[in-house]
Structure formats: structure tokens, C-alpha cells
Design an enzyme around this catalytic site. Structure first.
Site, short mmCIF file in Angstrom:
data_model
loop_
_atom_site.label_atom_id
_atom_site.label_comp_id
_atom_site.label_asym_id
_atom_site.label_seq_id
_atom_site.Cartn_x
_atom_site.Cartn_y
_atom_site.Cartn_z
CG ASP A 251 14.84 3.54 25.68
OD1 ASP A 251 15.96 3.09 25.98
OD2 ASP A 251 14.31 4.49 26.28
CE LYS B 91 16.87 5.16 28.15
NZ LYS B 91 15.57 5.74 28.52
CB CYS C 255 14.38 7.97 25.24
SG CYS C 255 13.35 7.77 26.73
#
Length: 211
Positions: A8, A108, A153
């Protein structure tokens, strides 16, 4: 087979983004160096890619404020500012990240009814993204995980990697990652270590010969 998993590294999680991680942009040059010099056989980047009405957004809950606890699909849920909405500039990978070296992008968080911190599966652990199948098929024996944010994450991605790639060595690259809350970062690193995930620096990763 060595794989680098960049979690990310998006505009939304860097300064100026809708859910900025303090110092998030500082991971970009470290990630670029790892990609260029780390001798990885496979480089994967995960990307938050939410529908505009994602249920983890505080805006979808009447009267709720970001960074408060609510519920989503009957489960406790941290409510976030709207961030990384699919197709938006906020959701784009950082432009200074050397995307030419990335082999695969794993999106995602597409299901509005469940959050998805991990690059491997949704938070309810029912829907898989397919990343574990890819890495198993490629015969990955070492997976280095880094990115944003350590206490969310990155942590959940590393823990799922440990569970879903039982034969692989899983490592967390600390200086190529940043977190939201210092205490949360310390707790995340402890949790990863207890799960058998090694904590290393980028210098350690770069000093090793290609396996």
C-alpha cells in the site's frame, strides 16, 4: 525464489493523502533501492482499492467520526476517513515509486461489506485475494514485507504470509515501513516476532547475495 511485497505505498497513505501515515513518503526511496539492488525474483505491490461507499468509511455511518470504533457486517470496525477510492488519485501508487520494477499489483478492499488490511485475504478471513496461490505457484522461499502502515496492513499481511506460506521465510523490513501510532508499531513488531517473522533492515536485505 525471493519476493518483495510492497504494501500500500499509495498517495492516500502518504503526506497529503486522505489517510496519511506520518513520514509515509520516506519509505519510497528505500523501496526503490530494494527493488533495484535487492536481487528479488518477484516484486509485488498491494493496493487498497475501495468502492466509494465502503463500509469502513466513517461517512457511511450516520453521525460517526473517523478514527472511532463502529461495526461492519456485525463485527467491530475502526472507521476511517474516505480513502483510496478506486480510480482516484488518492488510490494511485506513489508516482516516485519505481513501478517499472513491479511484476504484479494485488488490489484489495473491493468488497464494501468487509475491510481488508492483508494483501492475502479479507479481515473476516473468508475471501482470498489469490496472492498466496501466486506465491506458492512461483515457489517463493523468502518473502520480504514492507510498506504502509506497519500497525495495520503490513502487520496483517506479514501474519497471513506466515500462516499461508508455511515453508517460506517471512521477514519484515522495518526501515522500509512506517506506522500510524508508535505504540501500535511496537505492538505490531512484537506480534510479528512472536509469530516467527524476522525483523530486518534494508541494509541487511541488500547485503545478502541472491539465493
Amino acid at each position: 525464489m525471493k519476493c518483495l511485497l510492497l504494501v500500500d505505498i499509495q498517495n492516500g497513505f502518504c503526506p497529503g493523502g486522505h489517510l496519511a501515515v506520518p513520514g509515509g513518503d520516506a519509505v519510497v526511496p528505500v523501496a526503490n533501492r530494494l527493488m533495484a539492488e535487492g536481487g528479488y525474483d518477484l516484486i509485488v505491490a498491494s493496493q487498497d482499492w475501495h468502492p466509494a461507499d465502503h463500509g469502513s468509511f466513517a461517512s457511511q455511518h450516520d453521525g460517526a467520526a473517523p478514527f472511532t470504533m463502529g461495526t461492519l457486517n456485525g463485527q467491530p470496525q475502526m472507521l476511517w476517513p474516505d480513502h483510496c477510492v478506486e480510480g482516484s488519485e488518492d488510490a494511485a501508487l506513489r508516482p516516485d515509486l519505481d513501478q517499472t520494477r513491479i511484476d504484479t499489483i494485488q488490489r484489495k478492499g473491493l468488497d464494501r461489506n468487509v475491510d481488508s488490511y492483508s494483501a492475502f485475504r479479507d479481515n473476516d478471513q473468508t475471501a482470498l485475494t489469490g496472492l498466496s496461490d501466486l506465491l506458492l505457484a512461483r515457489g517463493v522461499t523468502r518473502l520480504d514485507v514492507c510498506g504502509l502502515a506497519t500497525d495495520y496492513c503490513v502487520k496483517f499481511t506479514a501474519l497471513d504470509a506466515r500462516a499461508m506460506l508455511p515453508e517460506a521465510q517471512i521477514r519484515f523490513i522495518e526501515d522500509a515501513s512506517r506506522g500510524i501510532d508508535p505504540e501500535g508499531v511496537r505492538s505490531a513488531i512484537k506480534e510479528m516476532t512472536q509469530a516467527g517473522i524476522a525483523v530486518v533492515t534494508s541494509d541487511t536485505a541488500l547485503s545478502e547475495t541472491r539465493v
